[in-house]
Each structure stands twice: as C-alpha cells, then as structure tokens.
Design an enzyme around this catalytic site. Structure first.
Site, mmCIF file in Angstrom:
data_model
loop_
_atom_site.group_PDB
_atom_site.id
_atom_site.type_symbol
_atom_site.label_atom_id
_atom_site.label_comp_id
_atom_site.label_asym_id
_atom_site.label_seq_id
_atom_site.Cartn_x
_atom_site.Cartn_y
_atom_site.Cartn_z
ATOM 1 N N GLY A 103 0.825 -1.209 0.000
ATOM 2 C CA GLY A 103 0.000 0.000 0.000
ATOM 3 C C GLY A 103 0.856 1.254 0.000
ATOM 4 O O GLY A 103 2.090 1.188 0.024
ATOM 5 N N GLU A 109 -0.800 -10.744 3.109
ATOM 6 C CA GLU A 109 -0.537 -9.936 4.317
ATOM 7 C C GLU A 109 -0.786 -10.770 5.567
ATOM 8 O O GLU A 109 -0.016 -10.733 6.528
ATOM 9 C CB GLU A 109 -1.432 -8.691 4.311
#
Ligand code: 5RP
Length: 229
Positions: free
Chosen positions: A38, A112
């Site tokens: 991100g 993740e």
C-alpha cells in the site's frame, strides 16, 4: 506549514520514518523483514532502502511490494525459505483500540495475513484517519475462489452485509475480491472466524486473531505510539 495542516501524505511519511526507528533494533546482517503493501508501506520501503546494507532482505506481502523492494536493491526472499520474520510492517484501512484491523483495500489481504502470521511483531503504520471506534465503515474485503463468488456473496447477505464484487481485480493468488458494505462489526474476532468458515473464502480482511502489536499513528500533534487496549 503548521502541524495542524499536515496532509494525509505527510502523515504517512511521518509514520514511515517512525517505523524505521522501530525496526532498527531488528536490523543485522541475517535478518529478513516482513514488508506490507500500500501507499504507507511504500513510503516505508523507500526509507528502508537507505539501510539496505544493514540487513539480509525482506519477505513481501505482494508482487507490487516485492518489485519495489528489488528496485531499491533489497533482496526478496520466499517466505518458505525464511520461516519466521522478526518484524512485519504494514498499513491498514481501519484500526481500533485493540489494534484489530480491516485490511485488503489493495487486495493483498491473504499474503498480508500469511506474513503477519509468521511475524514475531506486527507494526501497523497509518495516518490518523484510519483509527476508528468500531470496524466496518470501510468495506470489508473478502478474497474468494472465483467459482465460489456468487455462493459466498449469498452467505455474506445472510450475515447482514451488502457484498459488491470488485470488478477487474485479480489477486496475486489468482482469486477475486468481494467488498462487504454496510457491515459494522461488533466482535471482530468472532466475525473473522465466521467468515473464514464459509466454503470458498480464502481470507477475509479482518485482522483480529493476529492484530498489530504496535500502532504508529500519524496525527496533527505528531506520531502516536499505541499498543493494544
Ligand atoms: C493492502 C492493505 C493496505 O495496508 C491498506 O489498504 C492501507 O493502504 P494505504 O497505506 O495505501 O492507505 O491492506 O491490501
């Protein structure tokens, strides 16, 4: 510019810088760090580049982060060859006082969650807008096996969500994403387990069973360092 006028980008820069100080004790020539995905994680990667000679390399939670790490000359390892990582640094879409999170806005939730599971310490880095009382205003992402998408969506409706297929998105694992709108979550731990039990769900974006250990939160008054309530 005064602190009160710091932009979201500046707050992300501030927490990325603070995360460097947080990981510094873990840097030695054999250490492999876990790196998230991100815009906030990208800022951390860019700062980590200056220290690339002080550690062995990284495990990445997405192809995009792996590519960015390599572009800075940081070696990227396969998680299977590493085992555990001493520290995992990643952003969040929402985080509560218990440091439970919603993640997956960038569709990287499964990797993740895998890297987070292998981390001794999870450091969440986020600008102040991500801190919430109750998770769910951000639509909760659910990664699904493509052939199960409609079935899973019907099951999500039964749980009270308004599921929306994230069209055009294929995850790094070849799967699809459903975003759950209008789905405020009172018990993140229970809901994470409930969603995982739906056949065809690969992962959901609730990170409660393995939440963060530390939150570095960028605010107008500076970076706050929070631990689970
Ligand atoms: C990607 C994620 C990100 O950590 C989350 O979307 C936050 O992103 P950003 O730092 O760009 O606000 O979970 O899947």
């Amino acid at each position: 510019m005064t602190q009160a006028t710091l932009s979201q980008d500046q707050l992300k820069e501030a927490v990325a810088a603070a995360a460097i100080d947080e990981v510094r004790p873990h840097l030695h020539r054999d250490s492999v760090l876990g790196i998230g995905t991100g815009s906030t994680a990208n800022r951390f990667i860019d700062r980590l580049a200056e220290l690339r000679h002080d550690f062995a390399g990284a495990v990445a939670s997405s192809e995009a982060s792996a590519e960015r790490l390599r572009s800075h000359g940081i070696e990227v390892f396969e998680l299977n060859s590493v085992g555990t990582v001493p520290v995992y640094v990643d952003g969040a879409d929402e985080v509560n006082a218990h440091l439970h999170m919603i993640k997956g806005g960038g569709a990287a939730l499964t990797r993740e969650k895998i890297v987070a599971a292998c981390a001794e310490r999870f450091i969440c880095i986020a600008d102040g807008s991500k801190k919430v009382e109750r998770l769910g205003a951000f639509p909760l992402p659910v990664e699904v096996i493509p052939m199960a998408r409609s079935y899973v969506a019907r099951e999500l409706v039964k749980l009270g969500a308004d599921p929306v297929y994230r069209e055009g998105v294929v995850t790094d694992n070849g799967n699809q994403i459903i975003d759950c709108y209008d789905f405020m979550i009172d018990d993140p731990l229970a809901m994470e387990a409930r969603l995982n039990a739906i056949v065809g769900v690969v992962t959901n974006g609730l990170f409660a069973a393995r939440g963060a250990d530390v939150l570095l939160l960028g605010t107008a008054g500076g970076v706050e360092r929070l631990t689970p309530a």
